[in-house]
Design an enzyme around this catalytic site. Structure first.
Site, PDB file in Angstrom:
ATOM      1  N   GLY A  95       0.865  -1.193   0.000  1.00  0.00           N
ATOM      2  CA  GLY A  95       0.000   0.000   0.000  1.00  0.00           C
ATOM      3  C   GLY A  95       0.894   1.234   0.000  1.00  0.00           C
ATOM      4  O   GLY A  95       0.532   2.297   0.500  1.00  0.00           O
ATOM      5  N   GLN A 129      -1.627   7.381   0.969  1.00  0.00           N
ATOM      6  CA  GLN A 129      -1.327   8.583   1.765  1.00  0.00           C
ATOM      7  C   GLN A 129      -0.263   8.290   2.828  1.00  0.00           C
ATOM      8  O   GLN A 129       0.697   9.040   2.974  1.00  0.00           O
ATOM      9  CB  GLN A 129      -2.610   9.115   2.437  1.00  0.00           C
ATOM     10  CG  GLN A 129      -2.392  10.469   3.090  1.00  0.00           C
ATOM     11  CD  GLN A 129      -3.492  10.889   4.056  1.00  0.00           C
ATOM     12  OE1 GLN A 129      -4.383  10.118   4.394  1.00  0.00           O
ATOM     13  NE2 GLN A 129      -3.434  12.136   4.502  1.00  0.00           N
ATOM     14  N   ASP A 172       2.608  -2.118  -4.181  1.00  0.00           N
ATOM     15  CA  ASP A 172       1.251  -1.571  -4.335  1.00  0.00           C
ATOM     16  C   ASP A 172       0.687  -2.101  -5.646  1.00  0.00           C
ATOM     17  O   ASP A 172       1.436  -2.590  -6.502  1.00  0.00           O
ATOM     18  CB  ASP A 172       1.299  -0.025  -4.352  1.00  0.00           C
ATOM     19  CG  ASP A 172      -0.036   0.620  -3.978  1.00  0.00           C
ATOM     20  OD1 ASP A 172      -1.021   0.433  -4.722  1.00  0.00           O
ATOM     21  OD2 ASP A 172      -0.103   1.301  -2.946  1.00  0.00           O
ATOM     22  N   ASP A 201      -0.714  -7.397  -5.782  1.00  0.00           N
ATOM     23  CA  ASP A 201      -2.096  -7.380  -5.308  1.00  0.00           C
ATOM     24  C   ASP A 201      -2.123  -8.234  -4.050  1.00  0.00           C
ATOM     25  O   ASP A 201      -1.881  -9.440  -4.111  1.00  0.00           O
ATOM     26  CB  ASP A 201      -3.020  -7.970  -6.388  1.00  0.00           C
ATOM     27  CG  ASP A 201      -4.474  -7.992  -5.924  1.00  0.00           C
ATOM     28  OD1 ASP A 201      -4.737  -7.632  -4.749  1.00  0.00           O
ATOM     29  OD2 ASP A 201      -5.334  -8.376  -6.739  1.00  0.00           O
ATOM     30  N   TYR A 251     -16.306  -0.179   7.096  1.00  0.00           N
ATOM     31  CA  TYR A 251     -14.882   0.073   7.388  1.00  0.00           C
ATOM     32  C   TYR A 251     -14.601  -0.174   8.879  1.00  0.00           C
ATOM     33  O   TYR A 251     -13.660  -0.893   9.237  1.00  0.00           O
ATOM     34  CB  TYR A 251     -14.581   1.518   6.994  1.00  0.00           C
ATOM     35  CG  TYR A 251     -13.189   2.007   7.299  1.00  0.00           C
ATOM     36  CD1 TYR A 251     -12.083   1.485   6.642  1.00  0.00           C
ATOM     37  CD2 TYR A 251     -12.983   3.042   8.225  1.00  0.00           C
ATOM     38  CE1 TYR A 251     -10.794   1.975   6.912  1.00  0.00           C
ATOM     39  CE2 TYR A 251     -11.710   3.539   8.481  1.00  0.00           C
ATOM     40  CZ  TYR A 251     -10.622   2.995   7.825  1.00  0.00           C
ATOM     41  OH  TYR A 251      -9.361   3.485   8.080  1.00  0.00           O
ATOM     42  N   LYS A 306     -12.259  -3.025  10.642  1.00  0.00           N
ATOM     43  CA  LYS A 306     -11.123  -2.690  11.513  1.00  0.00           C
ATOM     44  C   LYS A 306     -11.296  -3.366  12.877  1.00  0.00           C
ATOM     45  O   LYS A 306     -10.330  -3.862  13.456  1.00  0.00           O
ATOM     46  CB  LYS A 306     -10.997  -1.169  11.680  1.00  0.00           C
ATOM     47  CG  LYS A 306     -10.527  -0.453  10.419  1.00  0.00           C
ATOM     48  CD  LYS A 306      -9.126  -0.866  10.010  1.00  0.00           C
ATOM     49  CE  LYS A 306      -8.611  -0.115   8.816  1.00  0.00           C
ATOM     50  NZ  LYS A 306      -7.339  -0.613   8.315  1.00  0.00           N
TER      51      LYS A 306
HETATM   52  P1  NAD Z   1      -4.782   5.033   0.815  1.00  0.00           P
HETATM   53  O1  NAD Z   1      -6.099   4.720   0.233  1.00  0.00           O
HETATM   54  O2  NAD Z   1      -4.205   6.385   0.609  1.00  0.00           O
HETATM   55  O3  NAD Z   1      -3.697   3.968   0.338  1.00  0.00           O
HETATM   56  C1  NAD Z   1      -3.968   2.607   0.241  1.00  0.00           C
HETATM   57  C2  NAD Z   1      -3.052   2.041  -0.825  1.00  0.00           C
HETATM   58  O4  NAD Z   1      -3.333   0.644  -0.928  1.00  0.00           O
HETATM   59  C3  NAD Z   1      -3.290   2.638  -2.211  1.00  0.00           C
HETATM   60  O5  NAD Z   1      -2.085   3.103  -2.759  1.00  0.00           O
HETATM   61  C4  NAD Z   1      -3.852   1.483  -3.033  1.00  0.00           C
HETATM   62  O6  NAD Z   1      -3.435   1.493  -4.388  1.00  0.00           O
HETATM   63  C5  NAD Z   1      -3.273   0.295  -2.300  1.00  0.00           C
HETATM   64  N1  NAD Z   1      -4.059  -0.923  -2.538  1.00  0.00           N
HETATM   65  C6  NAD Z   1      -5.400  -1.038  -2.619  1.00  0.00           C
HETATM   66  N2  NAD Z   1      -5.734  -2.308  -2.868  1.00  0.00           N
HETATM   67  C7  NAD Z   1      -4.586  -3.007  -2.956  1.00  0.00           C
HETATM   68  C8  NAD Z   1      -4.299  -4.359  -3.196  1.00  0.00           C
HETATM   69  N3  NAD Z   1      -5.251  -5.260  -3.432  1.00  0.00           N
HETATM   70  N4  NAD Z   1      -3.002  -4.762  -3.187  1.00  0.00           N
HETATM   71  C9  NAD Z   1      -2.015  -3.853  -2.980  1.00  0.00           C
HETATM   72  N5  NAD Z   1      -2.233  -2.547  -2.767  1.00  0.00           N
HETATM   73  C10 NAD Z   1      -3.518  -2.128  -2.735  1.00  0.00           C
HETATM   74  O7  NAD Z   1      -4.882   4.715   2.385  1.00  0.00           O
HETATM   75  P2  NAD Z   1      -4.021   5.318   3.572  1.00  0.00           P
HETATM   76  O8  NAD Z   1      -4.692   6.546   4.033  1.00  0.00           O
HETATM   77  O9  NAD Z   1      -2.602   5.359   3.227  1.00  0.00           O
HETATM   78  O10 NAD Z   1      -4.293   4.218   4.691  1.00  0.00           O
HETATM   79  C11 NAD Z   1      -3.458   3.118   4.896  1.00  0.00           C
HETATM   80  C12 NAD Z   1      -4.014   2.303   6.039  1.00  0.00           C
HETATM   81  O11 NAD Z   1      -4.131   3.122   7.217  1.00  0.00           O
HETATM   82  C13 NAD Z   1      -5.406   1.720   5.783  1.00  0.00           C
HETATM   83  O12 NAD Z   1      -5.498   0.472   6.427  1.00  0.00           O
HETATM   84  C14 NAD Z   1      -6.307   2.695   6.492  1.00  0.00           C
HETATM   85  O13 NAD Z   1      -7.495   2.092   6.910  1.00  0.00           O
HETATM   86  C15 NAD Z   1      -5.462   3.089   7.691  1.00  0.00           C
HETATM   87  N6  NAD Z   1      -5.861   4.379   8.237  1.00  0.00           N
HETATM   88  C16 NAD Z   1      -5.661   5.535   7.525  1.00  0.00           C
HETATM   89  C17 NAD Z   1      -6.060   6.755   8.066  1.00  0.00           C
HETATM   90  C18 NAD Z   1      -5.849   8.034   7.332  1.00  0.00           C
HETATM   91  O14 NAD Z   1      -6.333   9.101   7.784  1.00  0.00           O
HETATM   92  N7  NAD Z   1      -5.131   8.046   6.208  1.00  0.00           N
HETATM   93  C19 NAD Z   1      -6.668   6.789   9.338  1.00  0.00           C
HETATM   94  C20 NAD Z   1      -6.898   5.592   9.994  1.00  0.00           C
HETATM   95  C21 NAD Z   1      -6.464   4.397   9.462  1.00  0.00           C
HETATM   96  C1  AKB Z   2     -11.173   7.719   7.175  1.00  0.00           C
HETATM   97  O1  AKB Z   2     -11.688   8.845   7.272  1.00  0.00           O
HETATM   98  O2  AKB Z   2     -11.725   6.733   6.683  1.00  0.00           O
HETATM   99  C2  AKB Z   2      -9.783   7.538   7.741  1.00  0.00           C
HETATM  100  C3  AKB Z   2      -9.869   7.013   9.140  1.00  0.00           C
HETATM  101  C4  AKB Z   2     -10.065   7.943  10.276  1.00  0.00           C
HETATM  102  O3  AKB Z   2      -9.785   5.831   9.336  1.00  0.00           O
HETATM  103  N1  AKB Z   2      -9.101   8.776   7.661  1.00  0.00           N
END
Ligand code: NAD
Ligand code: AKB
Length: 313
Positions: free
Chosen positions: A9, A13, A35, A53, A143, A147
């Site tokens: 991934g 972000q 990714d 994947d 979601y 989690k």
């Molecule tokens: P994002 O959506 O920005 O990035 C996820 C990445 O995973 C993407 O680049 C996507 O291409 C890749 N992806 C999707 N399906 C895939 C697959 N089958 N195989 C390989 N790669 C794949 O998400 P993020 O914000 O970077 O979040 C990462 C993790 O952190 C997630 O588990 C999310 O739930 C958790 N999280 C994020 C936040 C936040 O605010 N960003 C908050 C709480 C939890």
């Molecule tokens: C979302 O809004 O889905 C994420 C999170 C708080 O898990 N930023």
């Protein structure tokens, strides 16, 4: 033997910034980005990238064994807003991806796993303010359900099979190097771009919708500190609450107005407000502080200054 790290991934972000920071601290040759899609130029140029994947378990095994991987950071998931549009696929990706990695770790092939949870594990019946580490958790989004289930499975794999899996319940994350990927808290990144582009922003959340948030620099530091902590300090194997700051759209807008006086915010509320209504206002992170000395550095004022400075460059 030094760690060999795989970040799955890595184009997202968090992944974008995590890969860059891990390469800096652990050596570029020890950190592989993976990714479905290509990461940005900085990640691509700085070290190895493999297209993967995570739902393809044999492919994940091959990448892990070919590269002698010892630690996996599993970030691939659908976030809250996107997940509500495709609940069955969100469940599949968020759960099967985790099982694929936990099962490989169970065989002793990987020594350590990081998997992020979220404040979305809490629901309308959880305490809203200073939400404790352990409390009622009845999430109502797909979601949040994924989690919460993931947390239970992480703890199960630790207790039953000794898998060293570590986790953080991230709040909404705010960053300037990479864009958010479909969450309810995404507005808090977009608002800075729009403030600089045209000094106005239309927000999809109510003006008083306070949510727990964190600057990406703090979130990345928390992740690496948790993963580097001695094993005996990790008392919680579901997921740790961590807290950075809490603010509403009105409050973040006011902090931007301190730098861009003509900045205006309007509201056009959509389905994401209903998701946000079920999440906490603020989080208690006393367990993370006690167990691995966690402490956030950024508040809203410092973050706004930093975001505007970096985005204007
Ligand atoms: P994002 O959506 O920005 O990035 C996820 C990445 O995973 C993407 O680049 C996507 O291409 C890749 N992806 C999707 N399906 C895939 C697959 N089958 N195989 C390989 N790669 C794949 O998400 P993020 O914000 O970077 O979040 C990462 C993790 O952190 C997630 O588990 C999310 O739930 C958790 N999280 C994020 C936040 C936040 O605010 N960003 C908050 C709480 C939890
Ligand atoms: C979302 O809004 O889905 C994420 C999170 C708080 O898990 N930023």
């Amino acid at each position: 033997m030094s760690e060999k790290i795989l970040v799955i991934g890595a184009a997202g972000q968090i992944g974008t910034e995590l890969v860059l920071k891990l390469r800096e601290s652990k050596g570029a040759e020890n950190v592989i980005a993976a990714d479905l899609k290509k990461p940005n130029e900085e990640v691509l140029a700085g070290g190895k990238f493999v297209q993967l994947d995570i739902l393809d378990e044999p492919a994940a095994r091959t990448v892990i064994s070919d590269n002698s991987i010892t630690e996996v950071y599993l970030l691939a998931a659908l976030l809250s807003a996107t997940a509500e549009k495709n609940p069955m696929f969100a469940w599949k990706l968020n759960m099967d991806g985790l099982f694929n990695i936990l099962n490989i770790a169970k065989e002793g092939i990987i020594k350590k796993v990081f998997w992020p949870s979220s404040i979305a594990v809490f629901g309308p019946s959880s305490p809203k303010k200073n939400t404790p580490q352990t409390t009622i958790m009845e999430p109502i989004t797909v979601y949040g359900i994924s989690k919460q289930a993931g947390e239970r499975w992480c703890e199960y794999y630790f207790r039953q099979y000794g898998v060293d899996v570590r986790s953080i319940r991230y709040p909404g994350l705010i960053s300037y190097k990479s864009l958010p990927g479909g969450g309810t808290t995404d507005y808090a990144v977009d608002i800075y771009y729009k403030a600089l582009e045209n000094a106005s922003f239309t927000c999809f959340l109510d003006e008083n919708m306070k949510l727990p948030m964190m600057y990406m620099e703090d979130a990345i530091r928390a992740t690496i500190e948790l993963m580097d902590a001695p094993i005996e300090n990790i008392k919680i194997r579901s997921s740790y609450n961590i807290s950075g700051m809490s603010f509403s759209p009105k409050e973040i807008a006011q902090s931007i107005q301190n730098h861009i006086s003509g900045f205006k915010i309007n509201y056009s509320i959509d389905y994401r407000n209903k998701i946000a209504e079920t999440w906490p206002d603020s989080i208690s992170d006393s367990s993370a502080r006690e167990d691995w000395d966690w402490e956030a550095r950024y508040g809203l004022k410092e973050m706004t200054k930093n975001m505007l400075k970096n985005l204007s460059q």
